[in-house]
Enzyme design. Structure first.
Site, PDB file in Angstrom:
ATOM      1  N   LYS A   1     -12.032  -2.539   6.569  1.00  0.00           N
ATOM      2  CA  LYS A   1     -11.074  -3.395   7.267  1.00  0.00           C
ATOM      3  C   LYS A   1     -11.443  -3.546   8.739  1.00  0.00           C
ATOM      4  O   LYS A   1     -11.365  -4.625   9.293  1.00  0.00           O
ATOM      5  CB  LYS A   1      -9.654  -2.815   7.173  1.00  0.00           C
ATOM      6  CG  LYS A   1      -9.205  -2.478   5.757  1.00  0.00           C
ATOM      7  CD  LYS A   1      -8.950  -3.721   4.918  1.00  0.00           C
ATOM      8  CE  LYS A   1      -8.901  -3.444   3.428  1.00  0.00           C
ATOM      9  NZ  LYS A   1      -7.827  -2.600   2.977  1.00  0.00           N
TER      10      LYS A   1
ATOM     11  N   TRP B   1       0.822  -1.216   0.000  1.00  0.00           N
ATOM     12  CA  TRP B   1       0.000   0.000   0.000  1.00  0.00           C
ATOM     13  C   TRP B   1       0.850   1.257   0.000  1.00  0.00           C
ATOM     14  O   TRP B   1       0.512   2.244  -0.661  1.00  0.00           O
ATOM     15  CB  TRP B   1      -1.007  -0.027   1.154  1.00  0.00           C
ATOM     16  CG  TRP B   1      -2.030  -1.098   0.945  1.00  0.00           C
ATOM     17  CD1 TRP B   1      -2.211  -2.223   1.692  1.00  0.00           C
ATOM     18  CD2 TRP B   1      -2.993  -1.186  -0.122  1.00  0.00           C
ATOM     19  NE1 TRP B   1      -3.219  -2.997   1.162  1.00  0.00           N
ATOM     20  CE2 TRP B   1      -3.720  -2.387   0.054  1.00  0.00           C
ATOM     21  CE3 TRP B   1      -3.308  -0.368  -1.203  1.00  0.00           C
ATOM     22  CZ2 TRP B   1      -4.742  -2.790  -0.814  1.00  0.00           C
ATOM     23  CZ3 TRP B   1      -4.322  -0.766  -2.070  1.00  0.00           C
ATOM     24  CH2 TRP B   1      -5.026  -1.957  -1.869  1.00  0.00           C
TER      25      TRP B   1
ATOM     26  N   ASP C   1      -2.285   6.724   6.131  1.00  0.00           N
ATOM     27  CA  ASP C   1      -3.331   5.774   5.749  1.00  0.00           C
ATOM     28  C   ASP C   1      -3.402   4.763   6.887  1.00  0.00           C
ATOM     29  O   ASP C   1      -2.485   3.969   7.071  1.00  0.00           O
ATOM     30  CB  ASP C   1      -2.938   5.111   4.421  1.00  0.00           C
ATOM     31  CG  ASP C   1      -3.856   3.949   4.040  1.00  0.00           C
ATOM     32  OD1 ASP C   1      -4.833   3.687   4.764  1.00  0.00           O
ATOM     33  OD2 ASP C   1      -3.569   3.309   3.000  1.00  0.00           O
TER      34      ASP C   1
HETATM   35  C1  PLP Z   1      -7.347  -1.998   1.761  1.00  0.00           C
HETATM   36  C2  PLP Z   1      -6.378  -0.933   1.886  1.00  0.00           C
HETATM   37  C3  PLP Z   1      -6.329   0.121   0.959  1.00  0.00           C
HETATM   38  C4  PLP Z   1      -7.258   0.200  -0.224  1.00  0.00           C
HETATM   39  O1  PLP Z   1      -8.576   0.426   0.200  1.00  0.00           O
HETATM   40  P1  PLP Z   1      -9.736   0.621  -0.878  1.00  0.00           P
HETATM   41  O2  PLP Z   1     -10.950   0.821  -0.017  1.00  0.00           O
HETATM   42  O3  PLP Z   1      -9.796  -0.641  -1.706  1.00  0.00           O
HETATM   43  O4  PLP Z   1      -9.399   1.809  -1.708  1.00  0.00           O
HETATM   44  C5  PLP Z   1      -5.381   1.100   1.138  1.00  0.00           C
HETATM   45  N1  PLP Z   1      -4.540   1.081   2.187  1.00  0.00           N
HETATM   46  C6  PLP Z   1      -4.566   0.086   3.097  1.00  0.00           C
HETATM   47  C7  PLP Z   1      -3.609   0.121   4.253  1.00  0.00           C
HETATM   48  C8  PLP Z   1      -5.474  -0.946   2.976  1.00  0.00           C
HETATM   49  O5  PLP Z   1      -5.508  -1.933   3.885  1.00  0.00           O
END
Ligand code: PLP
Length: 382
Positions: free
Chosen positions: A219, A127, A195
């Site tokens: 998540k 990511w 993020d």
């Molecule tokens: C899943 C995830 C993403 C992507 O999320 P989307 O909702 O598919 O855009 C980005 N960063 C992390 C750390 C993730 O676990």
């Protein structure tokens, strides 16, 4: 088959734990299933029941104007619960937007670069790498630190800073690689942006250090369709003119996230998750439960039959990633786990191997079931 996180065995309907929701025609519950999906991930059965109940009302919340109560009241309550969980300061504002974290990989530079043309990024894994690729479309990316082959990063004190960077971006937990940052860089030098899609509310983080936090909800905070942002009032920089109106963070802050239709149902489910967490002791208690679950799994990785590719001090507390001696054994492990009701243990397609995601909604009993399966599999295949 019941896809929620469940407990117990093939119980009769009467004796089944409340969180088993799927009843067969003969009155028994489906064989127990444990969900280790990384995201969309397991939700607590209490939350799923509340969501069902909400949709059963007439008119339901998802059929009403988003500009008026009860929808605005619902969103305000969700925000209040999140503020309480994270102990946010008055200058930290909450936005419920769409796009997913991946879209915000682009919206972050568009919103925060201002007149600068450089930003710092940590290349911590899948990511982090994707965030860097998006940012490179808008600015020069100074890579502060990169993950090494042993699955570790240099400690923040040794990162190479860029004095002209508009901000410093990191991914606090690498969901696919099973690595998280145990510590974060100093926030005095440059605004911190993170993020936190897979560890917000799963461990204790000093969120006040960050100028901007964003997280996809599916998540650990609910269902897909919602991206939660926690932004300081005085965000650095200014939105570039080409920034889409609905993803202009300052405009959305001014309009309380109501420039266009917010993801009403996903916000409602997030509110239910936040209140569920508050009822179960808040972030500190969740972090304690997650630490115990992770420790139990990592202790089962013997370094020979089950190998963890991440250096111990960098191992994620929510995505436990491991390998078996060869891909054939890994495929067999996953198939046999499924036969035993342990679902979604396959690693991220870009990474391979095995991944057990043990977010807040995954109970200790699920981890116990997985450990038992691992011990048994090693006994018969080791
Ligand atoms: C899943 C995830 C993403 C992507 O999320 P989307 O909702 O598919 O855009 C980005 N960063 C992390 C750390 C993730 O676990």
């Amino acid at each position: 088959m019941n896809s929620s996180v469940g407990g117990g065995s093939k119980n009769s309907a009467l004796g089944a734990p409340a969180h088993l929701t799927s009843i067969n025609s003969d009155g028994t519950y489906s064989a127990m299933t444990w969900n280790f999906a990384s995201g969309p991930a397991a939700l607590p059965s209490e939350v799923l029941a509340e969501a069902r109940e909400m949709l059963g009302r007439s008119p339901s919340l998802v059929e009403q104007p988003f500009t008026e109560p009860p929808v605005t009241a619902m969103a305000d309550e969700a925000e209040a619960a999140l503020r309480e969980l994270l102990d946010l300061s008055a200058e930290q504002r909450v936005l419920f937007l769409q796009g997913g974290a991946f879209a915000h990989f682009a919206f972050v530079p568009l919103n925060l670069l201002g007149r600068r043309d450089r930003a710092e990024y940590v290349d911590s894994g899948l990511w982090g790498g994707r965030a860097i690729a998006e940012a490179k479309r808008y600015c020069h990316v100074s890579v502060l630190a990169s993950r090494g082959p042993d699955g570790s990063l240099p400690p923040p004190a040794r990162w190479n800073h860029d004095p002209d960077a508009a901000y410093c971006h990191l991914v606090s937990n690498e969901t696919a690689d099973g690595l998280w940052l145990p510590d974060f860089p100093d926030s005095d030098r440059v605004p911190l942006v993170a993020d936190m899609s897979s560890d917000l509310l799963a461990r204790e983080i000093d969120v006040r250090r960050f100028a901007l936090i964003y997280a996809s909800a599916q998540k650990n905070l609910g269902i897909a369709g919602l991206t939660v942002l926690i932004a300081k009032d005085d965000l650095p920089g200014a939105a570039r003119p080409e920034t889409p109106t609905v993803f202009d963070y300052r405009l959305q802050l001014r309009e309380r996230g109501r420039i266009n239709t917010p993801p009403v149902f996903a916000i409602a489910v997030a509110g239910m998750m936040f209140r569920w967490l508050l009822r179960h002791g808040g972030v500190a208690a969740a972090a304690r439960r997650n630490r115990a679950k992770a420790a139990r799994l990592y202790a089962t990785l013997d370094g020979e039959f089950y190998r963890c590719p991440v250096a111990p001090e960098w191992r994620s507390g929510v995505n436990v990633v491991f390998r078996l001696p060869d891909p054939t054994l890994e495929a067999r492990f996953i198939a046999e786990a499924e036969q035993n009701g342990l679902w979604h243990l396959k690693g991220h397609p870009a990474v391979g191997g095995i991944r057990a995601s043990i977010q807040n909604a995954v109970p200790e009993s699920a981890v116990e079931a997985l450990v038992e399966r691992m011990v048994e599999f090693r006994r018969t295949n080791g």
